[in-house]
Design a protein around this motif. Structure first.
Motif, PDB file in Angstrom:
ATOM      1  N   VAL A 178      41.316  20.424  47.241  1.00 37.10           N
ATOM      2  CA  VAL A 178      40.999  21.665  47.955  1.00 37.10           C
ATOM      3  C   VAL A 178      41.285  22.886  47.084  1.00 37.10           C
ATOM      4  O   VAL A 178      40.600  23.908  47.188  1.00 37.10           O
ATOM      5  CB  VAL A 178      41.791  21.735  49.278  1.00 37.10           C
ATOM      6  CG1 VAL A 178      41.642  23.099  49.948  1.00 37.10           C
ATOM      7  CG2 VAL A 178      41.330  20.626  50.224  1.00 37.10           C
ATOM      8  N   THR A 179      42.284  22.787  46.216  1.00 36.49           N
ATOM      9  CA  THR A 179      42.648  23.947  45.395  1.00 36.49           C
ATOM     10  C   THR A 179      41.608  24.257  44.320  1.00 36.49           C
ATOM     11  O   THR A 179      41.550  25.376  43.826  1.00 36.49           O
ATOM     12  CB  THR A 179      44.006  23.731  44.694  1.00 36.49           C
ATOM     13  OG1 THR A 179      43.897  22.656  43.745  1.00 36.49           O
ATOM     14  CG2 THR A 179      45.096  23.393  45.703  1.00 36.49           C
ATOM     15  N   ASP A 180      40.799  23.272  43.966  1.00 38.86           N
ATOM     16  CA  ASP A 180      39.885  23.427  42.836  1.00 38.86           C
ATOM     17  C   ASP A 180      38.901  24.567  43.037  1.00 38.86           C
ATOM     18  O   ASP A 180      38.754  25.446  42.181  1.00 38.86           O
ATOM     19  CB  ASP A 180      39.140  22.119  42.589  1.00 38.86           C
ATOM     20  CG  ASP A 180      38.260  22.173  41.354  1.00 38.86           C
ATOM     21  OD1 ASP A 180      38.804  22.207  40.247  1.00 38.86           O
ATOM     22  OD2 ASP A 180      37.021  22.205  41.507  1.00 38.86           O
ATOM     23  N   SER A 181      38.197  24.584  44.186  1.00 38.77           N
ATOM     24  CA  SER A 181      37.184  25.623  44.405  1.00 38.77           C
ATOM     25  C   SER A 181      37.819  27.001  44.516  1.00 38.77           C
ATOM     26  O   SER A 181      37.266  27.993  44.034  1.00 38.77           O
ATOM     27  CB  SER A 181      36.372  25.312  45.671  1.00 38.77           C
ATOM     28  OG  SER A 181      37.217  25.235  46.805  1.00 38.77           O
TER      29      SER A 181
ATOM     30  N   PRO B 202      40.742  32.872  40.401  1.00 45.62           N
ATOM     31  CA  PRO B 202      41.711  32.301  39.457  1.00 45.62           C
ATOM     32  C   PRO B 202      43.008  33.088  39.387  1.00 45.62           C
ATOM     33  O   PRO B 202      43.012  34.321  39.413  1.00 45.62           O
ATOM     34  CB  PRO B 202      40.962  32.342  38.120  1.00 45.62           C
ATOM     35  CG  PRO B 202      39.887  33.369  38.294  1.00 45.62           C
ATOM     36  CD  PRO B 202      39.497  33.304  39.736  1.00 45.62           C
ATOM     37  N   GLY B 203      44.105  32.346  39.333  1.00 45.29           N
ATOM     38  CA  GLY B 203      45.408  32.974  39.155  1.00 45.29           C
ATOM     39  C   GLY B 203      46.061  33.515  40.395  1.00 45.29           C
ATOM     40  O   GLY B 203      47.177  34.028  40.323  1.00 45.29           O
TER      41      GLY B 203
ATOM     42  N   TYR C 203      50.060  19.173  47.068  1.00 44.80           N
ATOM     43  CA  TYR C 203      50.855  20.207  46.424  1.00 44.80           C
ATOM     44  C   TYR C 203      51.509  21.101  47.482  1.00 44.80           C
ATOM     45  O   TYR C 203      50.996  21.252  48.601  1.00 44.80           O
ATOM     46  CB  TYR C 203      49.981  21.110  45.550  1.00 44.80           C
ATOM     47  CG  TYR C 203      49.247  20.439  44.423  1.00 44.80           C
ATOM     48  CD1 TYR C 203      49.650  19.214  43.900  1.00 44.80           C
ATOM     49  CD2 TYR C 203      48.125  21.057  43.862  1.00 44.80           C
ATOM     50  CE1 TYR C 203      48.965  18.613  42.851  1.00 44.80           C
ATOM     51  CE2 TYR C 203      47.430  20.465  42.812  1.00 44.80           C
ATOM     52  CZ  TYR C 203      47.854  19.252  42.320  1.00 44.80           C
ATOM     53  OH  TYR C 203      47.157  18.667  41.282  1.00 44.80           O
ATOM     54  N   LEU C 204      52.615  21.705  47.089  1.00 53.18           N
ATOM     55  CA  LEU C 204      53.180  22.814  47.853  1.00 53.18           C
ATOM     56  C   LEU C 204      52.826  24.075  47.077  1.00 53.18           C
ATOM     57  O   LEU C 204      53.214  24.222  45.914  1.00 53.18           O
ATOM     58  CB  LEU C 204      54.693  22.671  47.995  1.00 53.18           C
ATOM     59  CG  LEU C 204      55.327  23.500  49.109  1.00 53.18           C
ATOM     60  CD1 LEU C 204      54.818  23.060  50.477  1.00 53.18           C
ATOM     61  CD2 LEU C 204      56.852  23.380  49.068  1.00 53.18           C
ATOM     62  N   VAL C 205      52.052  24.977  47.715  1.00 53.06           N
ATOM     63  CA  VAL C 205      51.500  26.124  46.989  1.00 53.06           C
ATOM     64  C   VAL C 205      51.972  27.439  47.596  1.00 53.06           C
ATOM     65  O   VAL C 205      52.337  27.520  48.772  1.00 53.06           O
ATOM     66  CB  VAL C 205      49.954  26.091  46.959  1.00 53.06           C
ATOM     67  CG1 VAL C 205      49.465  24.817  46.291  1.00 53.06           C
ATOM     68  CG2 VAL C 205      49.358  26.221  48.355  1.00 53.06           C
ATOM     69  N   VAL C 206      51.956  28.470  46.752  1.00 52.63           N
ATOM     70  CA  VAL C 206      52.367  29.824  47.136  1.00 52.63           C
ATOM     71  C   VAL C 206      51.442  30.816  46.433  1.00 52.63           C
ATOM     72  O   VAL C 206      50.618  30.432  45.616  1.00 52.63           O
ATOM     73  CB  VAL C 206      53.832  30.100  46.716  1.00 52.63           C
ATOM     74  CG1 VAL C 206      54.790  29.147  47.405  1.00 52.63           C
ATOM     75  CG2 VAL C 206      53.999  30.006  45.197  1.00 52.63           C
ATOM     76  N   ARG C 207      51.605  32.090  46.760  1.00 53.22           N
ATOM     77  CA  ARG C 207      50.934  33.117  45.959  1.00 53.22           C
ATOM     78  C   ARG C 207      51.696  33.288  44.643  1.00 53.22           C
ATOM     79  O   ARG C 207      52.920  33.182  44.604  1.00 53.22           O
ATOM     80  CB  ARG C 207      50.902  34.450  46.710  1.00 53.22           C
ATOM     81  CG  ARG C 207      49.958  34.466  47.907  1.00 53.22           C
ATOM     82  CD  ARG C 207      49.950  35.833  48.604  1.00 53.22           C
ATOM     83  NE  ARG C 207      51.260  36.189  49.120  1.00 53.22           N
ATOM     84  CZ  ARG C 207      51.774  35.701  50.260  1.00 53.22           C
ATOM     85  NH1 ARG C 207      51.097  34.836  50.981  1.00 53.22           N
ATOM     86  NH2 ARG C 207      52.972  36.078  50.664  1.00 53.22           N
TER      87      ARG C 207
ATOM     88  N   PRO D 288      47.358  20.280  38.349  1.00 51.41           N
ATOM     89  CA  PRO D 288      46.042  20.848  38.022  1.00 51.41           C
ATOM     90  C   PRO D 288      45.194  20.995  39.282  1.00 51.41           C
ATOM     91  O   PRO D 288      45.309  20.191  40.204  1.00 51.41           O
ATOM     92  CB  PRO D 288      45.431  19.798  37.083  1.00 51.41           C
ATOM     93  CG  PRO D 288      46.102  18.514  37.451  1.00 51.41           C
ATOM     94  CD  PRO D 288      47.513  18.904  37.820  1.00 51.41           C
ATOM     95  N   PRO D 289      44.401  22.059  39.397  1.00 51.04           N
ATOM     96  CA  PRO D 289      44.124  23.081  38.382  1.00 51.04           C
ATOM     97  C   PRO D 289      45.080  24.276  38.452  1.00 51.04           C
ATOM     98  O   PRO D 289      44.845  25.282  37.786  1.00 51.04           O
ATOM     99  CB  PRO D 289      42.713  23.518  38.776  1.00 51.04           C
ATOM    100  CG  PRO D 289      42.737  23.441  40.280  1.00 51.04           C
ATOM    101  CD  PRO D 289      43.561  22.220  40.596  1.00 51.04           C
ATOM    102  N   LEU D 290      46.132  24.176  39.256  1.00 49.65           N
ATOM    103  CA  LEU D 290      47.026  25.311  39.454  1.00 49.65           C
ATOM    104  C   LEU D 290      48.155  25.336  38.433  1.00 49.65           C
ATOM    105  O   LEU D 290      48.697  24.291  38.046  1.00 49.65           O
ATOM    106  CB  LEU D 290      47.644  25.276  40.857  1.00 49.65           C
ATOM    107  CG  LEU D 290      46.687  25.306  42.037  1.00 49.65           C
ATOM    108  CD1 LEU D 290      47.486  25.338  43.339  1.00 49.65           C
ATOM    109  CD2 LEU D 290      45.737  26.495  41.959  1.00 49.65           C
ATOM    110  N   ALA D 291      48.537  26.533  38.035  1.00 52.19           N
ATOM    111  CA  ALA D 291      49.740  26.711  37.226  1.00 52.19           C
ATOM    112  C   ALA D 291      50.963  26.641  38.127  1.00 52.19           C
ATOM    113  O   ALA D 291      50.894  26.914  39.328  1.00 52.19           O
ATOM    114  CB  ALA D 291      49.695  28.065  36.522  1.00 52.19           C
TER     115      ALA D 291
END
Length: 305
Positions: free
Chosen positions: A89-92, A98-99, A243-247, A288-291
Motif C-alpha cells: 500500500v505504501t508504494d503508490s 515522496p518523502g 510496517y508501522l508508519v508515521v509522517r 522499502p519503499p519507505l525510509a
C-alpha cells in the motif's frame, strides 16, 4: 542494549522517561489500526496501553479504521500520528508524495486468506468466477491486494466490500460465498468462525509470481499451518510485510520512544497478539519503499543490528 540485559530490568522500567538527545518523548499519538477482530487493532491497543504506562508525557489513543489504505491517508491528512499498513500500500503513496511517509519498523508478515465454507462448491481460486465475494472493506489493504489477485488470475467476481467482521457474518448467512482478508496469524475473527462453521482456505500459490512481476517484490509465498484454524489443512497463502508508519515530520524523540517501546515492550505486546513476538531487529530496518524515520534510525544504530 541486548535483549538478555533488558530481561533483567524490572517490569519495563527502562521505558519510562525514554529520551533522545535529552528531549523526552511528548505529544499526541493517535494510532490508526483496523477492525476490532483483526491484528492491527489488538497490536495498536497494546501499544497505546504501554505508552500510557511508560511514556507518561505521550497521550496515546486508538482509531478503529478500515485498515491499511485509509490508515496511510489518515497519516498524510494529520488525522493519525502512527499507523499500521501493508508494504504494498505504501508504494503508490511514495511515488505520488515522496518523502512524506517514514517507517518506524517492519513488524511482521500478513497472510492473505481466502475463506470459504468447507462443504461448499469452491475448492480452488478459479471457482470464485462469477460468485459473490467480499474483497474487504473500502480503504483496506485487503481490498487492494484482493483485486490484484483477482486481476492477475483473470477472475471476475460480484464484489461485496465488507469489513472482516461483516465478511464473517456474510459467509455464515450465505450472503457471500468467499471472503478475502489480509492479517497476521492467527486472525481471531477467522479462528472464532472456524470453531463452529467449518471453513477451507484456498491455495494462492499460483498468483504469487504474477503479483511480483507486476507490482514488485512485496509479495511472497507463505504457508498457513494446519494448526492455525480448526479443521483446515496447511495452505499456501500470500505474504505481505506490515510496517508501522508515521509522517517524516514527527519529532525525533517521539519516533525514537515509540520504536524503543516496540522492542523493549515486545513481550508485553505479544500478550495482546502473538504477531508482536515476531518483531526482529534485523528485519525491522527493511522497509522499502519507505525510509526509516531519523528517530527510528537513532534507536537501531544504538542496537547495532
Amino acid at each position: 542494549m541486548r535483549r538478555r540485559a533488558l530481561l533483567a530490568l524490572p517490569a519495563l522500567a527502562v521505558l519510562a522517561g525514554c529520551e533522545s538527545d535529552g528531549a523526552e518523548a511528548t505529544g499526541e499519538l493517535r494510532i490508526a489500526t483496523g477492525s476490532p477482530g483483526a491484528v492491527y487493532y489488538r497490536y495498536g491497543s497494546a501499544i497505546a496501553e504501554l505508552c500510557k504506562k511508560y511514556l507518561p508525557n505521550v497521550h496515546a489513543s486508538v482509531l478503529t479504521t478500515a485498515a491499511s489504505e485509509i490508515n496511510v491517508q489518515n497519516i498524510l491528512k494529520d488525522i493519525a500520528d502512527v499507523a499500521f499498513t501493508q508494504a504494498d500500500v505504501t508504494d503508490s503513496h511514495e511515488k505520488e508524495e515522496p518523502g512524506q511517509l517514514a517507517a518506524l519498523a517492519r513488524l511482521y508478515d500478513d497472510h492473505i486468506h481466502v475463506v470459504v465454507a468447507a462443504q461448499g462448491p469452491i475448492a480452488q481460486l478459479h471457482d470464485l468466477q462469477g460468485r459473490r465475494v467480499s474483497v474487504g472493506g473500502e480503504g483496506s489493504g485487503t481490498a487492494i491486494t484482493a483485486r490484484r489477485v483477482l486481476d492477475v488470475s483473470s477472475i471476475e467476481v460480484r464484489e461485496a466490500k465488507y469489513s472482516l467482521d461483516d465478511s464473517v457474518k456474510a459467509l455464515r448467512t450465505g450472503d457471500v460465498e468467499a471472503f478475502f482478508f489480509s492479517g497476521g496469524l492467527p486472525v481471531s475473527a477467522i479462528a472464532d468462525l472456524a470453531r463452529d462453521f467449518p471453513i477451507r482456505l484456498l491455495n494462492l500459490a499460483e498468483p504469487v509470481k504474477a503479483l511480483r512481476a507486476r507490482w514488485g517484490d512485496y509479495y511472497a509465498e507463505r504457508v498457513v499451518p494446519a494448526s492455525t484454524y480448526t479443521g483446515i489443512t496447511a495452505t499456501v497463502a500470500i505474504g505481505i510485510a506490515n510496517y508501522l508508519v508515521v509522517r517524516m515530520t514527527m519529532s525525533e524523540p517521539l519516533a525514537y520512544g515509540v520504536t524503543r517501546l516496540l522492542f523493549e515492550g515486545r513481550d508485553e505486546l505479544a500478550k495482546a497478539h502473538q504477531a508482536a513476538a515476531r518483531l526482529n531487529i534485523r528485519s525491522a530496518i527493511s522497509t522499502p519503499p519507505l525510509a526509516l524515520h531519523p528517530g527510528a534510525i537513532r534507536y537501531y544504530r544504538a542496537q547495532k543490528p
